[in-house]
Write a protein that holds these residues in place. Structure first.
Motif, short mmCIF file in Angstrom:
data_model
loop_
_atom_site.label_atom_id
_atom_site.label_comp_id
_atom_site.label_asym_id
_atom_site.label_seq_id
_atom_site.Cartn_x
_atom_site.Cartn_y
_atom_site.Cartn_z
N VAL A 1 0.83 -1.11 0.03
CA VAL A 1 0.05 0.10 0.08
C VAL A 1 0.98 1.34 -0.04
O VAL A 1 0.56 2.34 -0.74
N GLU A 2 1.84 1.02 0.83
CA GLU A 2 2.84 2.38 0.76
C GLU A 2 3.50 2.65 -0.58
O GLU A 2 3.61 3.75 -0.92
N ALA A 3 3.90 1.58 -1.20
CA ALA A 3 4.49 1.85 -2.51
C ALA A 3 3.35 2.47 -3.61
O ALA A 3 3.81 3.43 -4.26
N PHE A 4 2.09 2.00 -3.57
CA PHE A 4 1.06 2.56 -4.43
C PHE A 4 0.75 4.11 -3.85
O PHE A 4 0.69 4.96 -4.77
N GLN A 5 0.80 4.34 -2.43
CA GLN A 5 0.80 5.92 -2.19
C GLN A 5 1.81 6.62 -2.65
O GLN A 5 1.33 7.69 -3.19
N ARG A 6 2.93 6.24 -2.57
CA ARG A 6 4.34 7.17 -3.04
C ARG A 6 4.12 7.06 -4.52
O ARG A 6 4.77 8.15 -5.14
N SER A 7 3.56 6.04 -5.34
CA SER A 7 3.25 6.29 -6.84
C SER A 7 2.53 7.58 -7.04
O SER A 7 2.56 7.90 -8.23
N GLN A 8 1.72 7.92 -5.99
CA GLN A 8 0.52 9.13 -6.41
C GLN A 8 1.37 10.37 -5.84
O GLN A 8 0.71 11.11 -6.14
N GLY A 9 2.66 10.24 -5.46
CA GLY A 9 3.38 11.44 -5.14
C GLY A 9 3.30 11.84 -3.62
O GLY A 9 3.67 13.05 -3.25
N TRP A 10 2.66 10.86 -3.04
CA TRP A 10 2.48 11.37 -1.53
C TRP A 10 3.49 11.06 -0.62
O TRP A 10 4.24 10.02 -0.97
N ARG A 11 3.67 11.62 0.36
CA ARG A 11 4.98 11.54 1.15
C ARG A 11 4.23 11.68 2.66
O ARG A 11 3.35 12.15 3.03
N GLY A 12 5.26 11.31 3.71
CA GLY A 12 4.92 11.49 5.03
C GLY A 12 3.93 10.81 5.50
O GLY A 12 3.45 9.36 5.23
N GLY A 13 2.93 11.20 6.24
CA GLY A 13 2.01 10.62 6.83
C GLY A 13 0.71 9.97 5.75
O GLY A 13 0.03 9.20 5.89
N ALA A 14 0.93 10.66 4.41
CA ALA A 14 0.09 10.37 3.49
C ALA A 14 0.32 9.19 2.74
O ALA A 14 -0.36 8.54 2.07
N ALA A 15 1.60 8.60 3.29
CA ALA A 15 2.13 7.38 2.39
C ALA A 15 2.58 6.44 3.66
O ALA A 15 3.69 6.12 3.77
N ASP A 16 1.71 6.17 4.44
CA ASP A 16 2.05 5.57 5.57
C ASP A 16 1.79 3.85 5.70
O ASP A 16 2.12 3.05 6.37
N GLY A 17 0.98 3.67 4.47
CA GLY A 17 0.79 1.99 4.25
C GLY A 17 -0.39 1.59 4.48
O GLY A 17 -0.69 0.38 4.40
N TYR A 18 -1.33 2.48 5.29
CA TYR A 18 -2.46 2.17 5.82
C TYR A 18 -3.60 3.09 4.84
O TYR A 18 -3.48 4.00 4.83
N PRO A 19 -4.25 2.09 4.24
CA PRO A 19 -5.15 2.70 3.21
C PRO A 19 -6.54 3.54 3.69
O PRO A 19 -7.11 2.89 4.51
N GLY A 20 -6.68 4.81 3.38
CA GLY A 20 -7.75 5.44 3.82
C GLY A 20 -8.76 5.69 2.73
O GLY A 20 -8.51 4.81 1.60
N PRO A 21 -9.72 6.48 2.58
CA PRO A 21 -10.63 6.44 1.76
C PRO A 21 -10.15 6.94 0.29
O PRO A 21 -10.44 6.54 -0.73
N GLU A 22 -9.24 7.89 0.31
CA GLU A 22 -8.73 8.28 -1.09
C GLU A 22 -7.68 7.35 -1.61
O GLU A 22 -7.93 7.08 -2.86
N THR A 23 -7.12 6.43 -0.93
CA THR A 23 -6.10 5.57 -1.42
C THR A 23 -6.98 4.56 -1.88
O THR A 23 -6.84 4.03 -3.15
N TRP A 24 -8.25 4.00 -1.34
CA TRP A 24 -9.23 2.98 -1.68
C TRP A 24 -9.61 3.65 -3.19
O TRP A 24 -9.81 2.71 -4.13
N ARG A 25 -10.13 4.59 -3.10
CA ARG A 25 -10.99 5.10 -4.36
C ARG A 25 -9.98 4.93 -5.42
O ARG A 25 -10.41 4.77 -6.60
N ARG A 26 -8.72 5.51 -5.43
CA ARG A 26 -7.55 5.68 -6.50
C ARG A 26 -7.22 4.02 -6.77
O ARG A 26 -7.27 3.92 -7.96
N LEU A 27 -7.45 3.26 -6.00
CA LEU A 27 -7.07 1.75 -6.37
C LEU A 27 -8.18 1.14 -6.90
O LEU A 27 -7.92 0.43 -8.24
N PHE A 28 -9.53 1.47 -6.73
CA PHE A 28 -10.54 0.76 -7.24
C PHE A 28 -11.28 1.58 -8.51
O PHE A 28 -12.22 1.24 -9.12
N SER A 29 -10.79 2.77 -8.52
CA SER A 29 -11.45 3.58 -9.74
C SER A 29 -11.01 3.20 -11.13
O SER A 29 -10.01 2.64 -11.41
#
Length: 304
Positions: free
Chosen positions: A276-304
């Motif tokens: 999950v962290e690898a995916f979040q970082r691929s979106q350009g997110w860093r720090g707490g936004a790329a902690d590896g725990y999926p929130g609503p926005e991570t979920w939406r981008r994965l399944f959109s």
């Protein structure tokens, strides 16, 4: 804390982590806080560490006394990674003095949790009018009965929305162990008999505003063909559910499954978090936004 001292290279080889509590009753992994590059992090870690595990020595303060501090909902005591959505013998809602009264942390509750704090929570809820939710127990394995009883207690305090999601936070725990607040009303009564309904929210001294976009990874996901986001509780350490499997399979489909050595499967693990962290970082997110725990926005981008 846990300290690894490397005499041959103390400046580069030594390391220290802060112990944030066990993740489950097996005591095989724990929440570690550590300073790493490029930023400090909070991570589920095998005891004593990923490398040189037998050379990490635990230390603790002597004579530590509970000061009775109660953390309002929306704040944390360092044992949880997001705001809580929701609180000793002889008094209502009390437990034996030997078991302590401090909130153990959000990681001890929710899907997959199996520990003594779940049992104690259930016992306190039964004392406060929640017996009807349990057909057996209460016991150490978290169940929907625990969630429904907790939610009923939270609603009895007049809390709504995210403050009554059925997962106990510091204020919920504090109310239960101290006997404060309203009891759970009978099934056919909207509020405790003989008492006016409470409409106030739990005490909050600081609660960050909701902000759109990845930094907080919060908000409501789109529903156009996107599976409903199950909530952060589905992806806590120790979680075991179908949502974890669904997430893992989607990560593999998207090309972010390199950390899986088997599976993916229903039990949340470090491989899930790192993918999950690898995916979040691929979106350009860093720090707490790329902690590896999926929130609503991570979920939406994965399944959109």
């Amino acid at each position: 804390m846990l300290l690894f001292h490397n005499p041959s290279d103390p400046h580069k080889g030594s390391h220290v982590v802060i112990f944030g509590g066990w993740t489950d009753s097996t005591h095989s992994s724990y929440i570690a806080y550590e300073s790493t590059r490029p930023h400090a992090r909070r991570e589920v870690t095998p005891y004593g560490y990923w490398s040189n595990p037998t050379r990490y020595v635990p230390y603790r303060y002597k004579g530590v006394v509970d000061d009775g501090t109660v953390f309002p909902d929306g704040e944390t005591d360092g044992s949880t990674d997001d705001p809580d959505s929701s609180g000793s013998g002889g008094t209502k809602g009390s437990a034996s003095p030997s078991s302590g009264s401090r909130y153990p942390g959000a990681a001890y509750f929710g899907p997959g949790a199996d520990n003594r704090y779940v049992t104690r929570l259930g016992q306190m809820l039964v004392e406060r009018g929640g017996a009807r939710f349990y057909t057996a127990g209460p016991g150490p394995r978290w169940s929907d009965a625990d969630r429904r009883a907790t939610q009923a207690f939270q609603r009895a305090q007049g809390w709504t929305g995210a403050d009554a999601d059925g997962l106990p936070g510091p204020s919920t725990w504090s109310y239960l162990v101290s006997g404060k607040g309203q009891d759970i009303p009978p099934a056919d009564s909207p509020s405790p008999r003989g008492r006016p309904p409470v409409t106030s929210r739990p005490p909050v001294t600081a609660k960050p505003p909701l902000t759109p976009g990845p930094p907080g990874d919060s908000g409501t996901p789109a529903s156009h063909g996107v599976p409903g986001y199950p909530g952060r509780g589905a992806f806590r350490p120790g979680a075991y559910n179908a949502h974890v499997t669904l997430l893992g399979k989607r990560l593999v489909e998207m090309g972010f499954g390199k950390y899986y050595t088997s599976g993916p499967g229903p039990r949340w693990g470090e491989a899930d978090r790192r993918n999950v962290e690898a995916f979040q970082r691929s979106q350009g997110w860093r720090g707490g936004a790329a902690d590896g725990y999926p929130g609503p926005e991570t979920w939406r981008r994965l399944f959109s």
